[in-house]
Write an enzyme that holds these catalytic residues in place. Structure first.
Site, PDB file in Angstrom:
ATOM      1  N   SER A 182     -69.999  10.221  45.312  1.00  0.00           N
ATOM      2  CA  SER A 182     -69.450   8.858  45.281  1.00  0.00           C
ATOM      3  C   SER A 182     -70.382   7.836  44.651  1.00  0.00           C
ATOM      4  CB  SER A 182     -69.071   8.419  46.690  1.00  0.00           C
ATOM      5  OG  SER A 182     -70.211   8.442  47.512  1.00  0.00           O
ATOM      6  N   HIS A 210     -63.391  12.200  47.428  1.00  0.00           N
ATOM      7  CA  HIS A 210     -63.139  11.348  46.258  1.00  0.00           C
ATOM      8  C   HIS A 210     -62.371  12.073  45.147  1.00  0.00           C
ATOM      9  CE1 HIS A 210     -65.171   7.534  47.130  1.00  0.00           C
ATOM     10  NE2 HIS A 210     -66.021   8.244  47.855  1.00  0.00           N
ATOM     11  N   LYS A 241     -58.682   7.609  51.150  1.00  0.00           N
ATOM     12  CA  LYS A 241     -59.058   7.094  49.832  1.00  0.00           C
ATOM     13  C   LYS A 241     -57.819   7.032  48.943  1.00  0.00           C
ATOM     14  CE  LYS A 241     -63.831   7.804  50.676  1.00  0.00           C
ATOM     15  NZ  LYS A 241     -64.787   8.805  51.097  1.00  0.00           N
TER      16      LYS A 241
END
Ligand code: PLP
Length: 394
Positions: A182, A210, A241
């Site tokens: 990230s 992610h 996310k």
């Protein structure tokens, strides 16, 4: 007066002195390309809302409708009276979406790691962990009691060497890596890592927080990206996310999923995800299975923004994903850059040591499908203005 809590005041002061004290901004609007932050309307480059789903009407409606059926709270852990038909539907749907045999869901991605790692390895075992893995992996590794061997970032040869050195010393081995990292937006070479772990009969786990909804066909994640279906034992994902809700999951081997239902401690001892969250996650899967439009737009936006930033003269580091670091060097410069952006109406986070190595401070821009072409233009103009003012570009 008791002095037993004075140490906290001292520690807080030390954080402030070192520039490491978190001043937390508050959001006064729904998530989207624009936010009200501390009362000011700003262009949002901070959220993990990759696909703009956090406030998607279809998902909001799904959550509202389920509230009328199941109410607001689960009132139990999954293993006692908390498993709704809805939870099983989400697990079936997620497995189908990801083209794997089985899935199990948790309250968050953090919980998914805390459930999976200590259930798979213990004191007699060894974990091979990428040196830049996420905090939730690090904590889960420690909690397991296994020996932890860190290997050089995204380096399959270093992993191979670490496994060879520890051969025969432990009962079982588990290799674990973030999928997308990230801070830099780089990707673990999962195909090469799999070659190493399968050769040595070491279990393989990837945390794709992610990459879920971002990588792979239509956002099916890193295992799909590398075509490793059925080969990666544990693929951790998050609904917090790209999916725009909250929650976590493990997808992969049905044997591991069954084991986590028996031995995943957050599954056994922390209450189930709420009906509204689960319904919204199912609606997100409907959206993703229906069309790749949002994922395509995310990548088009990310590629455009990144190439324009490079054209302006900014260094976007190692990123190959929509996570776009703007490398600035020293932490005070990154902090000043972030403050100047905010003054100009752009919300983008400065990251410094210890979140990233010393001398590698940066602004991190999170691109989303929610951004319009005009939003990106505006962002680029402001970055150019601040970059020139602070002497970062010419
Ligand atoms: C964000 C993140 C998590 C935590 O996910 P939550 O669902 O927010 O708890 C776990 N692992 C990685 C790699 C992450 O980036």
């Amino acid at each position: 007066m008791s002095k037993r809590l004075d140490w906290i005041q001292e520690e807080l002061e030390a954080l402030k002195q070192a520039g490491l004290y978190n001043r937390i901004r508050t959001i006064g609007s729904a998530q989207g390309a624009w936010l009200v932050v501390d009362g000011k309307r700003v262009l949002n480059f901070c959220s993990n809302n990759y696909l703009g789903l956090a406030n998607h009407p279809q998902m909001v409606r799904a959550a509202q409708e389920i509230l009328n059926v199941y109410g607001v709270g689960p009132a139990a852990v999954r293993t006692i009276a908390g498993t709704l038909e809805l939870h099983l539907e989400l697990e079936r749907r997620l497995a189908r979406f990801k083209n794997v045999e089985a899935a199990i869901t948790f309250q968050s991605g953090f919980m998914a790691n805390l459930a999976a790692i200590p259930a798979l390895v213990g004191k007699e075992d060894v974990i091979y962990s990428d040196e830049l893995n996420h905090a939730s992996i690090i904590d889960a590794c420690r909690l397991s009691g296994a020996t932890i061997v860190r290997y050089n970032h995204v380096n399959p040869d270093a992993l191979d060497e670490a496994i060879r050195q520890n051969k025969g010393k432990y009962r079982r081995g588990l290799a674990v890596t973030d999928g997308v990292f990230s801070m830099d937006g780089d990707i673990a070479p999962l195909d090469k890592i799999y070659e190493v772990t399968s050769q040595h009969e070491v279990m393989l786990m990837v945390d794709d927080a992610h990459g879920e909804g971002v990588l792979g066909r239509g956002g099916r994640g890193i295992v799909d990206h590398f075509d490793l279906h059925g080969k990666v034992d544990v693929e951790v994902g998050t609904f917090s996310k790209a999916f725009g809700v909250v929650g976590g999951a493990v997808a992969g081997s049905p044997l591991i999923v069954e084991w986590l239902r028996q031995r995943g401690r957050p599954f056994l001892f922390s209450s189930a995800a709420t009906p509204a969250d689960v319904a919204a996650c199912i609606a997100a899967l409907d959206i993703l299975e229906n069309s790749t439009e949002l994922v395509d737009k995310l990548w088009a936006n990310a590629n455009y923004f990144k190439s324009e930033m490079r054209r302006l003269g900014f260094d976007t580091g190692l990123s190959v994903t929509p996570i776009t670091p703007i490398m600035l060097g020293e932490a005070p410069l990154a902090q000043q850059f972030s403050r100047e952006l905010f003054e100009e109406g752009v919300f983008a986070m400065a990251l410094g040591f210890p979140t990233v190595p010393r001398g590698k401070a940066r602004i991190r821009v999170m691109i989303s499908a929610a951004h319009s072409q005009e939003d990106l233009q505006k962002g680029l103009e402001i970055f150019a203005r601040v970059g020139k003012k602070l002497g970062v570009i010419h």
